[in-house]
Structure formats: structure tokens, C-alpha cells
Design a protein around this motif. Structure first.
Motif, PDB file in Angstrom:
ATOM      1  N   GLU A  18     111.772 103.433 -53.159  1.00 41.75           N
ATOM      2  CA  GLU A  18     111.500 102.411 -54.163  1.00 41.75           C
ATOM      3  C   GLU A  18     109.993 102.217 -54.355  1.00 41.75           C
ATOM      4  O   GLU A  18     109.509 102.041 -55.482  1.00 41.75           O
ATOM      5  CB  GLU A  18     112.157 101.099 -53.752  1.00 41.75           C
ATOM      6  CG  GLU A  18     112.002  99.969 -54.762  1.00 41.75           C
ATOM      7  CD  GLU A  18     112.565 100.339 -56.131  1.00 41.75           C
ATOM      8  OE1 GLU A  18     112.007  99.860 -57.135  1.00 41.75           O
ATOM      9  OE2 GLU A  18     113.537 101.101 -56.189  1.00 41.75           O
ATOM     10  N   LEU A  19     109.249 102.231 -53.265  1.00 43.59           N
ATOM     11  CA  LEU A  19     107.790 102.113 -53.336  1.00 43.59           C
ATOM     12  C   LEU A  19     107.200 103.229 -54.198  1.00 43.59           C
ATOM     13  O   LEU A  19     106.347 102.992 -55.070  1.00 43.59           O
ATOM     14  CB  LEU A  19     107.199 102.174 -51.929  1.00 43.59           C
ATOM     15  CG  LEU A  19     105.686 102.389 -51.829  1.00 43.59           C
ATOM     16  CD1 LEU A  19     104.942 101.168 -52.329  1.00 43.59           C
ATOM     17  CD2 LEU A  19     105.280 102.704 -50.399  1.00 43.59           C
ATOM     18  N   ARG A  21     108.736 105.057 -56.469  1.00 43.39           N
ATOM     19  CA  ARG A  21     109.157 104.931 -57.870  1.00 43.39           C
ATOM     20  C   ARG A  21     108.317 103.889 -58.600  1.00 43.39           C
ATOM     21  O   ARG A  21     107.991 104.061 -59.780  1.00 43.39           O
ATOM     22  CB  ARG A  21     110.641 104.566 -57.950  1.00 43.39           C
ATOM     23  CG  ARG A  21     111.573 105.679 -57.477  1.00 43.39           C
ATOM     24  CD  ARG A  21     113.034 105.346 -57.692  1.00 43.39           C
ATOM     25  NE  ARG A  21     113.888 106.369 -57.093  1.00 43.39           N
ATOM     26  CZ  ARG A  21     114.475 106.242 -55.910  1.00 43.39           C
ATOM     27  NH1 ARG A  21     114.345 105.113 -55.208  1.00 43.39           N
ATOM     28  NH2 ARG A  21     115.207 107.223 -55.423  1.00 43.39           N
ATOM     29  N   ARG A  22     107.958 102.817 -57.900  1.00 45.14           N
ATOM     30  CA  ARG A  22     107.098 101.801 -58.519  1.00 45.14           C
ATOM     31  C   ARG A  22     105.724 102.367 -58.837  1.00 45.14           C
ATOM     32  O   ARG A  22     105.018 101.845 -59.709  1.00 45.14           O
ATOM     33  CB  ARG A  22     106.957 100.582 -57.600  1.00 45.14           C
ATOM     34  CG  ARG A  22     108.198  99.720 -57.518  1.00 45.14           C
ATOM     35  CD  ARG A  22     107.869  98.307 -57.049  1.00 45.14           C
ATOM     36  NE  ARG A  22     107.181  98.301 -55.776  1.00 45.14           N
ATOM     37  CZ  ARG A  22     107.774  98.199 -54.599  1.00 45.14           C
ATOM     38  NH1 ARG A  22     109.101  98.124 -54.539  1.00 45.14           N
ATOM     39  NH2 ARG A  22     107.073  98.187 -53.476  1.00 45.14           N
ATOM     40  N   ASN A  23     105.356 103.429 -58.141  1.00 46.87           N
ATOM     41  CA  ASN A  23     104.078 104.087 -58.395  1.00 46.87           C
ATOM     42  C   ASN A  23     104.236 105.314 -59.293  1.00 46.87           C
ATOM     43  O   ASN A  23     103.406 106.223 -59.275  1.00 46.87           O
ATOM     44  CB  ASN A  23     103.418 104.462 -57.075  1.00 46.87           C
ATOM     45  CG  ASN A  23     102.771 103.271 -56.388  1.00 46.87           C
ATOM     46  OD1 ASN A  23     101.628 102.946 -56.667  1.00 46.87           O
ATOM     47  ND2 ASN A  23     103.518 102.605 -55.503  1.00 46.87           N
ATOM     48  N   LYS A  24     105.332 105.315 -60.062  1.00 50.71           N
ATOM     49  CA  LYS A  24     105.556 106.283 -61.140  1.00 50.71           C
ATOM     50  C   LYS A  24     105.931 107.690 -60.672  1.00 50.71           C
ATOM     51  O   LYS A  24     105.787 108.665 -61.414  1.00 50.71           O
ATOM     52  CB  LYS A  24     104.326 106.369 -62.067  1.00 50.71           C
ATOM     53  CG  LYS A  24     103.797 105.032 -62.554  1.00 50.71           C
ATOM     54  CD  LYS A  24     104.877 104.225 -63.261  1.00 50.71           C
ATOM     55  CE  LYS A  24     104.303 102.891 -63.775  1.00 50.71           C
ATOM     56  NZ  LYS A  24     105.349 102.048 -64.406  1.00 50.71           N
ATOM     57  N   THR A 105     100.371 101.423 -47.339  1.00 47.16           N
ATOM     58  CA  THR A 105     100.789 102.052 -48.594  1.00 47.16           C
ATOM     59  C   THR A 105      99.659 102.846 -49.229  1.00 47.16           C
ATOM     60  O   THR A 105      99.857 103.965 -49.712  1.00 47.16           O
ATOM     61  CB  THR A 105     101.278 100.979 -49.578  1.00 47.16           C
ATOM     62  OG1 THR A 105     102.407 100.300 -49.023  1.00 47.16           O
ATOM     63  CG2 THR A 105     101.667 101.599 -50.908  1.00 47.16           C
TER      64      THR A 105
END
Length: 224
Positions: A18-19, A21-24, A105
């Protein structure tokens, strides 16, 4: 950019997915070494994030088998261990970099960027199969003097088929590799893109076609 996460800690693996995906990033997540090896070997990933400590097939074995099978995808190993011997073993098995849990991160994303920069230096500007050439810089398909531009997904699909030209690729694998596991793309969409690509192969006058093996998938074939 596509990333494969291999980690048997399901909650951690899902959170990491998920992390990213949030960063494209486009991300696939698997939870054991055997599945991870299959995805990495047959997929078209830019980076593999590989946990070391997994039951049955651990991260060391996954990395070793990938390198033995000439899979050059960059591998970033993730581990709770910080011993020098553990890091050395991972690198000797074929990992490109090492990150100890827990990690920030920002550092994870920086290491991913660094690995993809290194990989980009090794990527050829052109892929070939029989009489066709796929330019990876400007997304064009050519045969002899004839050239045609490809859309982004057309390019990704043809690149995937060309880099796996010895295999029959199923619709499910194409969907997961090109659009991601969470996509709502259907098999009809895949069939439509294959039709687009076949027309462009015909347009440039190639003897290459995208053939179908019933109930199994697609593969590139040179016709006479």
C-alpha cells in the motif's frame, strides 16, 4: 514502475504494498518464496523487495535461483538481521542491496530509485524478435523501414511478450503484470489490446504474429 514484494508476514507485506502504491508504483505482493520466485522469474518487474526469513524457500534461495536462471531484476533484500555475515550471504546469493528492518520510508524509496537508475544503464534501447524491433526509448515498433507508434499499454504488452518470447503467457498473468492485481481490467480488454497489436504488426509488414494457445494464453510466432 513495477515492484514485486515477497514477504511471509502478511500484514507487513500488505502495508508495504500500500505504501508503494501511494507513491505511484504498480505493486504485486506474494507471501512465500516459491510464489515469489515464480512471479519474479515470469514477470516484468523493475525491482523485487525480498524478505530473507521465510519458511521452506527463504530469500537467499529465491535470489540464488533467479540468478541461476539468468533473471537480472534488481533485488533489494529486507531482513530483521543486521549481522555482517547475513548481509554478505544475501549479496553473494545475488541481491543488489540490503535494508534492515525497521527502516524509514524515505530510505526504502531512495534505495528503490538507486536500483532502478543502475538498471536503466543496462537496458538496451531496442528489443528484437525475428523481423521486428521495439524501441524502448520512443515506444515505436518497426519492421524494415516501416515504423508505427505504440500506446503505453500496447508497448508494455509487446515488451512483455518479447522479453518472454519462449513462453505462453496467460491473460491473468498479462493483467497482473501490466495493470496490477487490484485492477478491474477484464480478459476482454486484453483481447482488444492483442487485436490492436496484431493490426500494427500487419501494418509494418512483419511476419511476426501474436498467436493464441487455446486455454493457455498468448505467444509470439514468426509465420512463413
Amino acid at each position: 514502475m513495477k515492484i514485486l514484494v515477497i514477504d511471509d508476514e502478511v500484514k507487513l507485506a500488505d502495508a508495504l504494498g500500500e505504501l508503494l502504491r501511494r507513491n505511484k508504483f504498480i505493486v504485486d505482493v506474494v507471501y512465500d518464496g516459491a510464489d515469489g520466485y515464480y512471479y519474479a522469474k515470469n514477470g516484468d518487474y523493475d525491482v523485487v523487495l525480498l524478505d530473507v526469513m521465510m519458511p521452506q524457500t527463504d530469500g537467499y534461495e529465491v535470489a540464488r535461483k533467479l540468478r541461476q536462471n539468468k533473471c537480472s531484476v534488481p533485488i533489494l533484500m529486507l531482513t530483521a538481521k543486521d549481522e555482517v555475515a547475513s548481509r554478505v550471504k544475501g549479496l553473494d546469493c545475488g541481491a543488489d542491496d540490503y535494508l534492515t528492518k525497521p527502516f524509514a520510508t524515505e530510505e526504502l524509496l531512495a534505495r528503490i530509485r538507486a536500483l532502478t537508475r543502475r538498471q536503466s544503464e543496462l537496458v538496451y534501447d531496442e528489443l528484437t524478435f525475428a523481423d521486428i524491433k521495439l524501441n524502448t526509448s520512443n515506444f515505436t515498433l518497426s519492421c524494415g523501414e516501416k515504423v508505427v507508434s505504440l500506446g503505453a499499454k500496447e508497448y508494455e504488452i509487446l515488451r512483455f511478450l518479447m522479453t518472454n518470447s519462449t513462453q505462453v503467457i496467460s491473460k491473468d498473468i498479462i493483467i497482473s503484470k501490466i495493470w496490477g492485481l487490484d485492477s478491474d481490467i477484464t480478459e476482454n480488454n486484453v483481447e482488444a489490446y492483442m487485436s490492436f497489436l496484431r493490426k500494427k504488426l500487419f501494418y509494418v509488414g512483419s511476419k511476426v504474429t501474436i498467436s493464441t494457445k487455446r486455454l493457455l494464453g498468448y505467444y509470439l510466432e514468426k509465420t512463413e
